[in-house]
Write a protein that holds these residues in place. Structure first.
Motif, mmCIF file in Angstrom:
data_model
loop_
_atom_site.group_PDB
_atom_site.id
_atom_site.type_symbol
_atom_site.label_atom_id
_atom_site.label_comp_id
_atom_site.label_asym_id
_atom_site.label_seq_id
_atom_site.Cartn_x
_atom_site.Cartn_y
_atom_site.Cartn_z
ATOM 1 N N SER A 279 -31.077 21.694 -18.335
ATOM 2 C CA SER A 279 -31.974 20.906 -17.755
ATOM 3 C C SER A 279 -31.321 19.525 -18.030
ATOM 4 O O SER A 279 -31.115 19.081 -19.274
ATOM 5 C CB SER A 279 -33.256 21.059 -18.305
ATOM 6 O OG SER A 279 -33.848 22.353 -18.041
ATOM 7 N N GLU A 283 -34.962 15.790 -15.622
ATOM 8 C CA GLU A 283 -35.829 16.975 -15.305
ATOM 9 C C GLU A 283 -36.788 17.430 -16.394
ATOM 10 O O GLU A 283 -37.856 17.983 -16.291
ATOM 11 C CB GLU A 283 -34.963 18.182 -15.016
ATOM 12 C CG GLU A 283 -35.705 19.378 -14.711
ATOM 13 C CD GLU A 283 -34.763 20.696 -14.158
ATOM 14 O OE1 GLU A 283 -34.516 20.921 -13.288
ATOM 15 O OE2 GLU A 283 -34.035 21.230 -15.258
ATOM 16 N N ASN A 361 -36.684 25.410 -24.391
ATOM 17 C CA ASN A 361 -35.782 26.246 -23.467
ATOM 18 C C ASN A 361 -35.789 27.465 -23.680
ATOM 19 O O ASN A 361 -35.247 28.037 -24.750
ATOM 20 C CB ASN A 361 -34.247 25.474 -23.658
ATOM 21 C CG ASN A 361 -33.331 25.987 -22.435
ATOM 22 O OD1 ASN A 361 -33.047 27.287 -22.410
ATOM 23 N ND2 ASN A 361 -32.810 25.035 -21.856
ATOM 24 N N ASN A 398 -36.865 24.541 -18.505
ATOM 25 C CA ASN A 398 -35.582 24.943 -17.696
ATOM 26 C C ASN A 398 -36.080 26.103 -16.542
ATOM 27 O O ASN A 398 -35.339 26.301 -15.701
ATOM 28 C CB ASN A 398 -34.492 25.682 -18.571
ATOM 29 C CG ASN A 398 -35.079 26.848 -19.242
ATOM 30 O OD1 ASN A 398 -36.059 26.777 -20.255
ATOM 31 N ND2 ASN A 398 -34.501 28.309 -19.196
#
Length: 414
Positions: A279, A283, A361, A398
């Motif tokens: 990512s 983002e 994540n 993510n």
């Protein structure tokens, strides 16, 4: 079937899925990552009331190589060493962990004693009868040491490794007071144990008071900044004087944008044929900004490995109402600078663990263990995890979720 029953059944199904993810993760070969190795979706559930078996011999010992790499990978390696000692019915001599960030240059690794990070006596009390830690002063005769060389390469199979352990658990091998395993570090050993055994070891790991108190200081500073922001915000109406004494919420983001992680995750995406691991900074900011129902203004604490960060642009570009802080801007960098990398990571782990909202994540061991520990906290407190308004929610940036926000980890199967 009533709606409540359906929801309860769905929740149970999710936890069955978690167990499957755990098994899948432990069978995935290790890949080089931040501070060593990242395991995708490694999870465990903490239970503070373990109940174990009958005891471990305290006159026979196992010695293992120094444990290396990142904080949570060292936890895994430590657990594997404990379970190896358990199979041999031996007390594990307290291993050295690695305080430094270096992981390729073995000579540069900075050893740190286990009891400088985790509570030695607390570990033995919680894991009594299951695994046992000893000190190097415990063996009576250090000359009676048998070295056991761990094999390597493709020919050293799981079966051969297990046979070696079985041989050393009996006969002349077992007569030696100390067995010293030499060769590769425990994280790279073959795995022979069920996930529940790893969980039993993890739940016995308690940080020393000094580290826990440093985390208290960081969290207190975050909440103090939040109070200052709220008191200066015209959009907030205080209902009564008591509200000023209530802890204000903060969001912790485990922001994986360091250069070594970017290289690693790109390779991992190619290997797994997916685009849901890496990512960008943009983002991450967009998805955090789209968390449904998040009240602003809000303090956003960015947990990032500063040494591996190429620039400080992580503080720029956030949407209005999202007020990002990292260690330096928060004024707590002095706390972290007193300690080596491993301790810094342990402090950040606690800060993220205590956040009102955590975003990480899902392919990071660090993020995954936080999510599961937060989930178990909700289980112990009887919090409904299936509704829209979940207390202490966790998200994975993510993976795209509702309204281009991050995927809520419980919805994703943790």
């Amino acid at each position: 079937m009533g709606g409540g029953t359906v929801k309860s059944f769905a929740c149970k199904c999710v936890f069955l899925l978690v167990a499957i993810l755990i098994l899948r993760t432990l069978l995935v070969p290790p890949l080089p990552g931040y501070g060593g190795v990242e395991w995708s979706n490694l999870v465990y559930i903490r239970n503070h009331s373990p109940s174990f078996g009958y005891g471990v011999r305290q006159n026979k010992f196992l010695e293992v190589p120094q444990i290396v790499w990142g904080l949570n990978n060292q936890k895994i390696a430590f657990a594997r060493a404990c379970l190896t000692a358990r199979m041999l019915n031996r007390t594990l001599l307290m291993p050295s962990l690695s305080a430094s960030l270096f992981y390729k240059e073995i000579d540069l690794l900075q050893p740190i004693s286990f009891d400088k990070v985790f509570q030695f006596d607390k570990f033995n009390a919680l894991c009594s009868g299951f695994v046992q830690l000893g000190r190097y002063s415990d063996p009576l005769n250090r000359t009676r040491v048998l070295e056991m060389q761990k094999g390597s390469g493709r020919k050293w199979t799981v079966e051969r490794d297990l046979d070696q352990l079985r041989q050393h658990s009996k006969g002349d091998f077992d007569d030696h007071e100390v067995i010293r395993i030499v060769g590769k570090n425990p994280f790279l050993w073959h795995d022979h144990w069920p996930v529940k055994d790893y969980a039993k070891v993890f739940e016995c790991l308690v940080l020393i008071d000094e580290i826990d108190q440093e985390a208290d200081r960081v969290v207190s500073r975050i909440r103090a900044v939040g109070r200052e922001i709220e008191s200066n915000s015209e959009s907030v109406e205080l209902e009564n004087d008591k509200s000023s004494f209530q802890p204000l919420p903060y969001v912790a983001v485990h922001m994986r944008v360091e250069i070594d992680w970017v290289i690693h995750c790109k390779k991992l995406e190619q290997r797994l044929n997916t685009n849901q691991i890496c990512s960008s900074k943009k983002e991450i900011m967009e998805r955090v900004g789209n968390i449904k129902g998040l009240r602003t203004p809000v303090v956003v604490y960015l947990a990032v490995a500063d040494k591996l960060l190429q620039n400080s642009s992580i503080l720029e570009g956030w949407e209005e109402g999202f007020l990002p802080f990292e260690k330096k801007k928060l004024g707590v960098d002095g706390i972290y600078k007193k300690y080596p990398y491993l301790i810094q990571s342990a402090i950040d782990y606690e800060v993220c663990l205590r956040a009102d909202i955590f975003v990480g994540n899902s392919f990071s061991t660090f993020s995954s263990l936080i999510v599961l520990e937060r989930t178990q906290k909700m289980i112990r407190m009887g919090v409904n995890m299936c509704g829209a308004d979940v207390r202490w929610p966790s998200y994975a940036y993510n993976i795209q979720g509702e309204s281009n926000g991050p995927m809520r980890e419980f919805d994703h199967g943790i």
